[in-house]
Structures are given as C-alpha cells and as structure tokens.
Design an enzyme around this catalytic site. Sequence first.
Site, short mmCIF file in Angstrom:
data_model
loop_
_atom_site.label_atom_id
_atom_site.label_comp_id
_atom_site.label_asym_id
_atom_site.label_seq_id
_atom_site.Cartn_x
_atom_site.Cartn_y
_atom_site.Cartn_z
N ASP A 62 0.82 -1.21 0.00
CA ASP A 62 0.00 0.00 0.00
C ASP A 62 0.86 1.26 0.00
O ASP A 62 0.58 2.22 -0.72
CB ASP A 62 -0.92 0.01 1.23
CG ASP A 62 -2.09 -0.93 1.07
OD1 ASP A 62 -2.23 -1.52 -0.02
OD2 ASP A 62 -2.87 -1.08 2.02
N ASP A 66 0.89 4.09 -2.81
CA ASP A 66 0.54 5.47 -2.44
C ASP A 66 1.63 6.44 -2.90
O ASP A 66 1.32 7.55 -3.37
CB ASP A 66 0.36 5.59 -0.92
CG ASP A 66 -0.92 4.90 -0.44
OD1 ASP A 66 -1.78 4.59 -1.29
OD2 ASP A 66 -1.04 4.67 0.78
N SER A 111 -14.06 6.83 -3.99
CA SER A 111 -13.05 6.45 -3.02
C SER A 111 -12.96 7.52 -1.95
O SER A 111 -13.84 8.38 -1.82
CB SER A 111 -11.71 6.23 -3.73
OG SER A 111 -10.74 5.76 -2.85
N LYS A 143 -11.51 2.76 9.53
CA LYS A 143 -11.41 2.51 8.10
C LYS A 143 -11.24 1.00 7.90
O LYS A 143 -10.13 0.47 7.94
CB LYS A 143 -10.23 3.28 7.50
CG LYS A 143 -10.13 3.21 5.98
CD LYS A 143 -9.01 4.11 5.48
CE LYS A 143 -8.88 4.02 3.96
NZ LYS A 143 -8.42 2.69 3.52
N ARG A 164 -18.05 -1.90 -5.81
CA ARG A 164 -17.88 -0.53 -6.27
C ARG A 164 -17.58 -0.49 -7.77
O ARG A 164 -17.97 0.45 -8.46
CB ARG A 164 -16.75 0.16 -5.50
CG ARG A 164 -16.57 1.62 -5.89
CD ARG A 164 -15.59 2.33 -4.97
NE ARG A 164 -14.26 1.74 -5.03
CZ ARG A 164 -13.30 2.01 -4.17
NH1 ARG A 164 -13.53 2.83 -3.17
NH2 ARG A 164 -12.11 1.46 -4.29
N GLU A 200 -18.98 -2.06 3.91
CA GLU A 200 -17.72 -2.75 3.62
C GLU A 200 -17.90 -4.22 3.99
O GLU A 200 -18.25 -4.54 5.13
CB GLU A 200 -16.60 -2.13 4.45
CG GLU A 200 -15.23 -2.35 3.90
CD GLU A 200 -14.84 -1.32 2.86
OE1 GLU A 200 -13.84 -1.57 2.15
OE2 GLU A 200 -15.51 -0.28 2.74
N CYS A 442 11.65 -23.58 -16.26
CA CYS A 442 10.40 -22.87 -16.58
C CYS A 442 9.20 -23.38 -15.77
O CYS A 442 8.12 -22.82 -15.92
CB CYS A 442 10.08 -23.01 -18.07
SG CYS A 442 10.83 -21.72 -19.09
#
Length: 586
Positions: A62, A66, A111, A143, A164, A200, A442
């Site tokens: 995060d 940000d 948001s 939050k 959303r 939420e 691989c």
Amino acid sequence: MPRRLWLLLLLAGTLAPRAFGAELTCPQVALPAAEAELARLRRAVNHHNELYYQALAPELSDSEFDALAAELRRWERCFPGLASSKSPERSVGSDLAAGAVLIAHPRPMLSLNSAAGPQGVEELWRRIAAAGAPPRLVLVQPKVDGVPVELIYREGKLVSAATRGDGRFGEEVTDRVREIPGVPLVLSGAAPGFVVVRGEVYAERSRFAALRGRSKAPYATARHLAAATLKAKHAAPEQVNALRLFPFELVQTDPDLGLCCDRLALERMAGWGFPVHGAHLRTATKPEEVSALYREYLEGRERLPFAADGIVVKLDDLALRAKLGVGSRAPNWAAAWKFPPQRAVSEVLAVEWQTGRSGRQTPVLRVAPVSLGGVEVNHVSLHTPGILETLGVRVGDLVEIVLAGDVIPEVSAVVGKGALAAASTPPQPPAPDGCYHDGPGCRAQFLSRARYFTSRRTGLGIAGLGAGRLQQLVEAGLVKDLPSLLQLEVRDLAKVPGLGPRSAERVVAALARGRRPGQFRLLQALGIAGVGPASVRGLARNYRSVGELVEGVGEGGGPAALRVRSFFATPQGAELFLRFRELGCW
C-alpha cells in the site's frame, strides 16, 4: 502515555506527507519529457490498479502504491496543460472482471482522500470553513479494510448487491451477499419502499486467522479473502461464514426521509436490521478530538473484529455535505487518516525467487518466524530486485518488517548485520525466460501462467483446474503448453490421482467451453506483459478480431496494440497464435 503508543504516534508523524498548501517542488524538464513521464506514471498506476482490484495479486505494498500515485499527482499539478481525462487520478480503481454482470449505481460510488498523517482532516476543516460554515460535528469511524458494496432494497426486500466496480457500475454479487451472516434479506420496521445502503464486506479477524492456519488457506490478506469469496462462482462455506458487513452510509431512500445528519441515518438503518456498529459511531467537533480518537483506535487496532488501516472522518450535516459536493474520485466532505504500519525485527534465513506470469523475478525473504498483527510471518516479498539491491540484504541480516495496510508484510530497513552476512554474496535472480511452455527452469513460471490462463477473474474460467490440479497435470507431462490444456480428454484426466470420471467429464466440458471464450478474452488470458483486462477491453472496441489486431489492420489500440503485435512477432508468440488458430479459438 504507554511507550508503544508513543512510538507509533512518533512513527505516524515521520511517515506523514508534506502538509496541504506546502510549496510544490516541480521538475525542471521540457514538455516532451514531462509528457513521457506522465504517460509512464499513468501506465504504472493503471497496471498496479489492475493487479490489486482485478487479479487480486498486488506487486506493490500500500505504501509503495501510495508513493507512486502521489508522484503522478505531483507531475499532474506541475504540468496542468498535460492533464488527461483518462488519468487514473480522476477515477477510482476498477474491480470489474471481464464478462461480469454489471449493475449501475444510483449515485457514483467514490473512493476517499487518504493521508498517512492528520493533513487530510485539517484540509477537511478548511473546506468546511471555505463553504462559509462554522466548525460542525463530524463522525469518526474505523477505516475497515474490506470490499465496498452497495445493497438495494425494494419494498423491504434485498433485490441487488454490487461491488464498487469503476464507480459508475459495479459487479453483481447479490447471491453471495445474501449468504453473508447478518445481512438483512428483509428490512424490519417502517422501512421506505426504496433503500440504497453502502458498506464494507470484510473477513472477521478470528475466522480469517483460523482459515490462514490451515495448510491450504489460499489468501494472504483478509481483504483478498473477502474479494475472492464475494466473486467466486462456488465458495467454501467456511469462507462465506467468515464474511461480515460494516454498513457506513444510507445513500438514498424513496420517499426522502428528511434526515438531517449521517448519524441519525445510520441509527435508522440499525432499526431496519442492518448490523450498524454503535460503538464505532464516534463524534468530534474539532481536529484535536479527532486526534484523540485516532490515538484510541491506533492503540486498540488489534482488538477490533476486523482489519482496519486507519480512521474515516465524515461531515455529519447532510445539507452541508451537498454544498461541499464531490470530486472526480472522492467526496469533499470526508477524509481518511491512515495508521502507520506495525513493525517487528527478524533474521533473514534465505533469499528465494518467485517468477510471475510476465517473467518478472520477485525476491522473497525467508525469515525467522515472527508475530505481527496477530499473524505469524515467515516470508516477506521485496516486490522488485531493485529493493533488494537498495537495502543490501544478505542472509543472516536482521531486518525490520512492517505490516503495511495492517495486512501485507514488507521490509523497511536492515537494522543489523549478521555473522553470515559478511561472507555471503549478493543474491542474484534466475535468468528470465518467456516460459509459455514447461521445461527446464520454466516449471514455476509456466505454472503461474497456466493458473492465470484458467482462472475465472483473469483467464478463461476453467472450473475444476485449480493450482494443485494444474501442477499434477504438468508434472505428469499431460500439459506442456497453454494450447495443450484445451486438448485434454477424459482419458488423460483419468490418469490424475483423485480425479474421478464424473469430475473429469466436467473439466473436459469446461475446457470445451474455454475453446470458444471470445477472441479477446483468450488474448487477455495469455497474460502478455503490459496488456491487462482494461487494455484488452480497449482493443476489443477498436478491432473486430485478434487477427486484424495482429496484422495491424485499421487504426487505434495505442501502446497495448504494439505490445500485442510485438509479442506475436516472437517465435513463441507466433507458435501460440498458430496453435490457437488450429484449435478454432480465433
């Protein structure tokens, strides 16, 4: 004040971004260079939005994301003449999957403006003052780190539920929301005939911890468990039972109830049967009181029944909210103040490498187990090789681990050099390879590609082919490349231990449907670097077929079209194109 809380608050101050209104430092570059940098930043933000919201596989923490978004905002403010209506900073991140059933939101679902310090709350107070209003009552709530949803009721009955999405349209999740404990299917009391509620959906902390404690728990964070369970066609009962709803807004009713404030609206919702958390309807009349509530939630965050990464501050007066209005991606009457990440120190036991579907090599530190946020951490991703080099990590080092966003562990610094570190050499990633087939070196990357190719969210949605089953097929030599997946027959699957005849028939039937997914969904399933779901939707609007796209017929497509053509111009890309054409896929 307890020493632990004092340290957390000191850390919150050091992590806080520059205050609103501070002098803006702009790069001194020519317009062409600025335009190129803005394009790069917008592509990067869009790419990581897709990974976070759609693939549920973020490559950045995060805090890293940000910082990336903040850098984009800085460049856009410095060069307003290069503004774009398609900038990701003008919209919310979209979680819409290809082929999803969409539901229009009665009002845009936005948001929040978030900051790692009190600046967002201070800016909210300035906006209130600028509107000509004296300081007013605000609501303060945790939050909750979950998935925002919108529920619509008609004549007291739940008729639809949606995520959303992109803010205008959400993905329908009605049937799954009906299964979540505590969600009212029929409203009680004198509820209006038309009700729209937002909340939420989160994974309850104790139940998520129990699921993670099992060896095959597939989700690293509570939010990812909630998102994946909401959108899964078939979800395990224990995963559904872990979900809860945190209602936070009454959006609309018919007729209008004439409510004065948000607090009263939430109390009315509680009377209709919604699980409104009364203990989390806190109020304040000035920033100092908000700060006190922030400290209270920060100290008690681990005791909350849900993961929380900060507090939300909302203007209570609904008439004044309407006056302040909303921006392109966030309301002007609310702000979020994020918590600093939690921290612990551990020893590096090994440096391992994970290979993504695009060939990206990601360093992962195996560390001595340490408890962080109530969860045992023994592996920490560094997200990019550059971070490994910057930190100078060696086996034996002591590293500081932070729990970013209250859920994702990341390394913030090397705090001590171990005895083994001095003698160890810098870890090097394995040589990259396209790996659209199984072979020496691989296996891990091809398995990652195969999971992406068959998944419901990003690929063809082949039911019955999870990670374990795919690995069995590859190890048995039955799947050597992506086209061979679509050629499996019942007799092949009969060789796989634990797969009965009926299950084999269902998988083969799903594979048959996968051979006719629509050309552009197949293109998306290949996971070409830089060509995510949003890019593919744009290509589908500009081209009638993948053949036209590859041959360069017509105009449009932009950078994504060039990436697709470049991929199919390589030997492995050309071979894939021919193989899928032979199968009748395009």
